[in-house]
Design a protein around this motif. Structure first.
Motif, PDB file in Angstrom:
ATOM      1  N   GLU A 188      40.944  45.859  50.764  1.00 49.17           N
ATOM      2  CA  GLU A 188      40.480  46.652  49.621  1.00 49.17           C
ATOM      3  C   GLU A 188      41.562  46.683  48.546  1.00 49.17           C
ATOM      4  OE1 GLU A 188      39.179  50.530  50.678  1.00 49.17           O
ATOM      5  OE2 GLU A 188      37.539  49.831  51.968  1.00 49.17           O
ATOM      6  N   VAL A 189      41.126  46.619  47.288  1.00 44.72           N
ATOM      7  CA  VAL A 189      42.046  46.738  46.159  1.00 44.72           C
ATOM      8  C   VAL A 189      41.492  47.780  45.197  1.00 44.72           C
ATOM      9  CG1 VAL A 189      42.917  44.372  46.333  1.00 44.72           C
ATOM     10  CG2 VAL A 189      40.917  44.848  44.924  1.00 44.72           C
ATOM     11  N   SER A 190      42.363  48.367  44.417  1.00 46.51           N
ATOM     12  CA  SER A 190      41.972  49.383  43.452  1.00 46.51           C
ATOM     13  C   SER A 190      41.755  48.720  42.088  1.00 46.51           C
ATOM     14  CB  SER A 190      43.054  50.465  43.358  1.00 46.51           C
ATOM     15  OG  SER A 190      42.686  51.463  42.426  1.00 46.51           O
ATOM     16  N   VAL A 191      40.618  48.999  41.462  1.00 47.01           N
ATOM     17  CA  VAL A 191      40.308  48.428  40.150  1.00 47.01           C
ATOM     18  C   VAL A 191      39.992  49.561  39.169  1.00 47.01           C
ATOM     19  CG1 VAL A 191      39.464  46.253  41.088  1.00 47.01           C
ATOM     20  CG2 VAL A 191      37.872  48.123  40.728  1.00 47.01           C
ATOM     21  N   PRO A 192      40.368  49.376  37.890  1.00 51.77           N
ATOM     22  CA  PRO A 192      40.117  50.423  36.896  1.00 51.77           C
ATOM     23  C   PRO A 192      38.659  50.420  36.438  1.00 51.77           C
ATOM     24  CG  PRO A 192      41.132  48.545  35.848  1.00 51.77           C
ATOM     25  CD  PRO A 192      41.087  48.229  37.324  1.00 51.77           C
ATOM     26  N   ILE A 194      35.943  52.033  33.112  1.00 53.68           N
ATOM     27  CA  ILE A 194      35.977  52.336  31.688  1.00 53.68           C
ATOM     28  C   ILE A 194      36.241  53.816  31.408  1.00 53.68           C
ATOM     29  CG2 ILE A 194      33.497  52.722  31.508  1.00 53.68           C
ATOM     30  CD1 ILE A 194      35.766  50.969  28.918  1.00 53.68           C
ATOM     31  N   ASP A 195      35.975  54.679  32.393  1.00 54.45           N
ATOM     32  CA  ASP A 195      36.204  56.111  32.183  1.00 54.45           C
ATOM     33  C   ASP A 195      37.627  56.542  32.525  1.00 54.45           C
ATOM     34  OD1 ASP A 195      36.123  55.828  34.903  1.00 54.45           O
ATOM     35  OD2 ASP A 195      34.427  57.180  35.235  1.00 54.45           O
ATOM     36  N   GLY A 196      38.516  55.553  32.760  1.00 49.70           N
ATOM     37  CA  GLY A 196      39.910  55.856  33.039  1.00 49.70           C
ATOM     38  C   GLY A 196      40.223  56.124  34.491  1.00 49.70           C
ATOM     39  N   LYS A 197      39.237  56.070  35.352  1.00 47.92           N
ATOM     40  CA  LYS A 197      39.448  56.297  36.773  1.00 47.92           C
ATOM     41  C   LYS A 197      39.598  54.959  37.505  1.00 47.92           C
ATOM     42  CE  LYS A 197      36.705  60.550  36.578  1.00 47.92           C
ATOM     43  NZ  LYS A 197      35.537  61.286  37.114  1.00 47.92           N
ATOM     44  N   LYS A 198      39.676  55.022  38.828  1.00 51.73           N
ATOM     45  CA  LYS A 198      39.777  53.815  39.639  1.00 51.73           C
ATOM     46  C   LYS A 198      38.794  53.890  40.798  1.00 51.73           C
ATOM     47  CE  LYS A 198      44.632  52.722  38.607  1.00 51.73           C
ATOM     48  NZ  LYS A 198      45.966  52.444  39.182  1.00 51.73           N
ATOM     49  N   VAL A 199      38.339  52.722  41.218  1.00 48.61           N
ATOM     50  CA  VAL A 199      37.450  52.642  42.373  1.00 48.61           C
ATOM     51  C   VAL A 199      38.011  51.611  43.344  1.00 48.61           C
ATOM     52  CG1 VAL A 199      35.369  53.323  41.125  1.00 48.61           C
ATOM     53  CG2 VAL A 199      35.997  50.911  41.240  1.00 48.61           C
ATOM     54  N   SER A 200      37.631  51.740  44.600  1.00 46.68           N
ATOM     55  CA  SER A 200      38.082  50.812  45.625  1.00 46.68           C
ATOM     56  C   SER A 200      37.103  49.640  45.722  1.00 46.68           C
ATOM     57  CB  SER A 200      38.179  51.530  46.970  1.00 46.68           C
ATOM     58  OG  SER A 200      38.627  50.650  47.978  1.00 46.68           O
ATOM     59  N   LEU A 201      37.639  48.442  45.618  1.00 41.72           N
ATOM     60  CA  LEU A 201      36.820  47.227  45.683  1.00 41.72           C
ATOM     61  C   LEU A 201      37.048  46.543  47.026  1.00 41.72           C
ATOM     62  CD1 LEU A 201      34.993  45.091  44.238  1.00 41.72           C
ATOM     63  CD2 LEU A 201      37.121  44.006  43.492  1.00 41.72           C
ATOM     64  N   ARG A 216      28.614  48.561  41.542  1.00 38.71           N
ATOM     65  CA  ARG A 216      27.377  49.040  40.925  1.00 38.71           C
ATOM     66  C   ARG A 216      27.608  50.282  40.055  1.00 38.71           C
ATOM     67  NH1 ARG A 216      22.854  46.607  42.911  1.00 38.71           N
ATOM     68  NH2 ARG A 216      23.085  45.403  44.841  1.00 38.71           N
ATOM     69  N   GLU A 217      26.890  50.298  38.918  1.00 36.73           N
ATOM     70  CA  GLU A 217      26.822  51.444  38.003  1.00 36.73           C
ATOM     71  C   GLU A 217      28.185  51.888  37.470  1.00 36.73           C
ATOM     72  OE1 GLU A 217      24.511  54.629  39.530  1.00 36.73           O
ATOM     73  OE2 GLU A 217      22.724  53.399  39.852  1.00 36.73           O
ATOM     74  N   LEU A 231      29.910  46.753  36.977  1.00 38.27           N
ATOM     75  CA  LEU A 231      31.228  46.193  36.707  1.00 38.27           C
ATOM     76  C   LEU A 231      31.392  44.951  37.567  1.00 38.27           C
ATOM     77  CD1 LEU A 231      34.120  46.235  35.561  1.00 38.27           C
ATOM     78  CD2 LEU A 231      34.737  47.800  37.426  1.00 38.27           C
ATOM     79  N   TYR A 232      31.612  43.810  36.916  1.00 39.45           N
ATOM     80  CA  TYR A 232      31.784  42.538  37.616  1.00 39.45           C
ATOM     81  C   TYR A 232      33.263  42.164  37.617  1.00 39.45           C
ATOM     82  CZ  TYR A 232      26.728  41.977  37.595  1.00 39.45           C
ATOM     83  OH  TYR A 232      25.377  42.156  37.805  1.00 39.45           O
ATOM     84  N   CYS A 233      33.810  42.030  38.826  1.00 37.74           N
ATOM     85  CA  CYS A 233      35.229  41.730  38.997  1.00 37.74           C
ATOM     86  C   CYS A 233      35.407  40.245  39.311  1.00 37.74           C
ATOM     87  CB  CYS A 233      35.817  42.569  40.128  1.00 37.74           C
ATOM     88  SG  CYS A 233      35.656  44.357  39.855  1.00 37.74           S
ATOM     89  N   HIS A 234      36.083  39.540  38.433  1.00 36.17           N
ATOM     90  CA  HIS A 234      36.348  38.112  38.613  1.00 36.17           C
ATOM     91  C   HIS A 234      37.696  37.968  39.339  1.00 36.17           C
ATOM     92  CE1 HIS A 234      33.181  36.785  35.635  1.00 36.17           C
ATOM     93  NE2 HIS A 234      33.293  38.083  35.376  1.00 36.17           N
ATOM     94  N   ILE A 235      37.641  37.467  40.553  1.00 31.51           N
ATOM     95  CA  ILE A 235      38.817  37.428  41.410  1.00 31.51           C
ATOM     96  C   ILE A 235      39.745  36.273  41.027  1.00 31.51           C
ATOM     97  CG2 ILE A 235      39.643  37.209  43.776  1.00 31.51           C
ATOM     98  CD1 ILE A 235      38.215  39.837  43.155  1.00 31.51           C
ATOM     99  N   PHE A 236      41.030  36.578  40.993  1.00 28.74           N
ATOM    100  CA  PHE A 236      42.057  35.559  40.776  1.00 28.74           C
ATOM    101  C   PHE A 236      43.080  35.687  41.900  1.00 28.74           C
ATOM    102  CE2 PHE A 236      46.161  34.153  39.111  1.00 28.74           C
ATOM    103  CZ  PHE A 236      45.841  32.889  38.633  1.00 28.74           C
ATOM    104  N   VAL A 237      43.138  34.660  42.753  1.00 26.82           N
ATOM    105  CA  VAL A 237      44.060  34.669  43.896  1.00 26.82           C
ATOM    106  C   VAL A 237      45.412  34.142  43.439  1.00 26.82           C
ATOM    107  CG1 VAL A 237      44.500  33.877  46.249  1.00 26.82           C
ATOM    108  CG2 VAL A 237      42.148  34.322  45.495  1.00 26.82           C
TER     109      VAL A 237
END
Length: 282
Positions: A188-192, A194-201, A216-217, A231-237
Motif C-alpha cells: 500500500e502507498v499513500s496518494v494525495p 484534491i481536497d488536500g487529504k490522502k488515501v491508501s492505494l 473511486r469517487e 482518481l486514476y493513479c498512473h504507476i511509475f516503478v
C-alpha cells in the motif's frame, strides 16, 4: 429606387433615433486553481466599461432644459438629400446622428452622457466548473443609450495547470512513483487527493510501470452532476540508485536464483518473442 436605398418616401424626422438602445456586451477572463474549480470560489474581476455619467445622469447636460431636439433633422439623427432621381441619407451634421443638441454640455462627459470607468464585480465560480467555461453576468456590460438596458459581461474561466493532477472530465489523473519492492511484492502507498487529504492505494503484486490503478469517487463532481469522478493513479516503478555493495550482492543473488527464467519478466519474454518472429518469419 426606394426599395434599393431602403426607406423611399420617408422624410427626415419621421424615423427617430432617441429610442432606448441596449448597451454592448463585454468579455473578460478569470484564472482559478484546480482546487477552486473543484469546490467553487468567489473572484473579483476588474474591467473598463462605459457607464452613465453620474454628474448629469446621462442627459449630457446638468440642466435638462439645455437638451433639445435637433431642429435640422427633427430628432431623426439623419438627413436625406435629393440628387436627381437618387436620395442619399447621411448623419445629421449638427447633432452628429444623436437627434439632440446640448446647449451647455456637462463638463464631465462633454455632452455624451456616458463616461469610461473601471468596474469591479465579484463573480461566483460554481463547484465543478471546467476550463474554458463561460459565465454570464447580466447587466454588467456597456451602458445603454437613451435609458436603454446595459449589455452583459461574459467571464471566461481559465483553470491553471496543477503540479500533481490533470483533469479529464470529472476524473483526475496523477503519477504515483513506487519502489520496485512494492511493485514486485505488492503493498500500500499513500496518494494525495484534491481536497488536500490522502488515501491508501492498494498496489497488487507484480505491478508494472504505466499500469493504472483507480480510487473511486476521489475525482471532481461535475457542474450539474451528483457523484464525484474517480482518481486514476498512473504507476511509475523507480529503479533504485546509489546502491551499497551489499545491496548489489542481494540483487545479484536474486538474478542467480532466477536462473534467467522468463516467468519473472513476462514483458521481456513477449518483447524478445516478437523480435524473434520478425527475423524468423514465425
Amino acid at each position: 429606387f426606394g426599395d434599393i436605398f431602403g426607406g423611399g418616401g420617408r422624410r427626415g424626422g419621421q424615423q427617430r433615433h432617441d429610442a432606448p438602445m441596449r448597451g454592448g456586451d463585454l468579455e473578460c477572463t478569470v484564472e482559478i486553481s484546480l482546487e477552486e474549480s473543484a469546490f467553487g470560489c468567489e473572484k473579483e474581476v476588474k474591467f473598463p466599461r462605459t457607464e452613465k455619467c453620474s454628474s448629469c445622469n446621462g442627459k449630457g447636460a446638468k440642466n435638462p432644459q439645455d437638451v433639445t431636439t435637433c431642429t435640422t433633422c427633427n430628432g431623426a439623427g439623419q438627413v436625406r438629400y435629393a440628387q436627381g432621381f437618387f436620395s442619399v441619407q447621411q448623419p445629421c451634421p449638427d447633432c452628429h446622428g444623436r437627434g439632440k443638441t446640448v446647449k451647455n454640455p456637462c463638463n464631465v462627459c462633454r455632452g455624451n452622457g456616458l463616461v469610461r470607468e473601471n468596474r469591479k464585480v465579484k463573480v461566483t465560480i460554481p463547484a465543478g466548473i471546467d476550463n474554458g467555461s463561460t459565465l454570464r453576468l447580466t447587466g454588467e456590460g456597456e451602458a445603454g443609450l437613451n435609458n436603454g438596458p446595459n449589455g452583459d459581461l461574459f467571464v471566461h474561466v481559465a483553470v491553471k495547470q496543477h503540479k500533481v493532477f490533470t483533469r479529464k472530465g470529472k476524473d483526475l489523473h496523477c503519477e504515483v512513483p513506487i519502489n520496485f519492492i512494492t511493485a514486485a511484492l505488492g503493498g500500500e502507498v499513500s496518494v494525495p487527493t484534491i481536497d488536500g487529504k490522502k488515501v491508501s492505494l492498494k498496489v497488487p503484486e507484480g505491478t508494472q510501470t504505466n499500469q493504472i490503478l483507480r480510487v473511486r469517487e476521489k475525482g471532481i463532481k461535475a457542474l450539474r452532476g451528483i457523484t464525484n469522478g474517480d482518481l486514476y493513479c498512473h504507476i511509475f516503478v523507480e529503479t533504485p540508485v546509489k546502491l551499497t555493495e551489499s545491496q548489489k550482492n542481494v540483487l545479484r543473488q536474486f538474478a542467480d536464483d532466477s536462473g534467467g527464467s522468463d516467468s519473472h519478466n513476462p514483458k521481456s519474454k513477449s518483447f524478445f518473442d516478437t523480435l524473434k518472429g520478425l527475423f524468423t518469419g514465425e
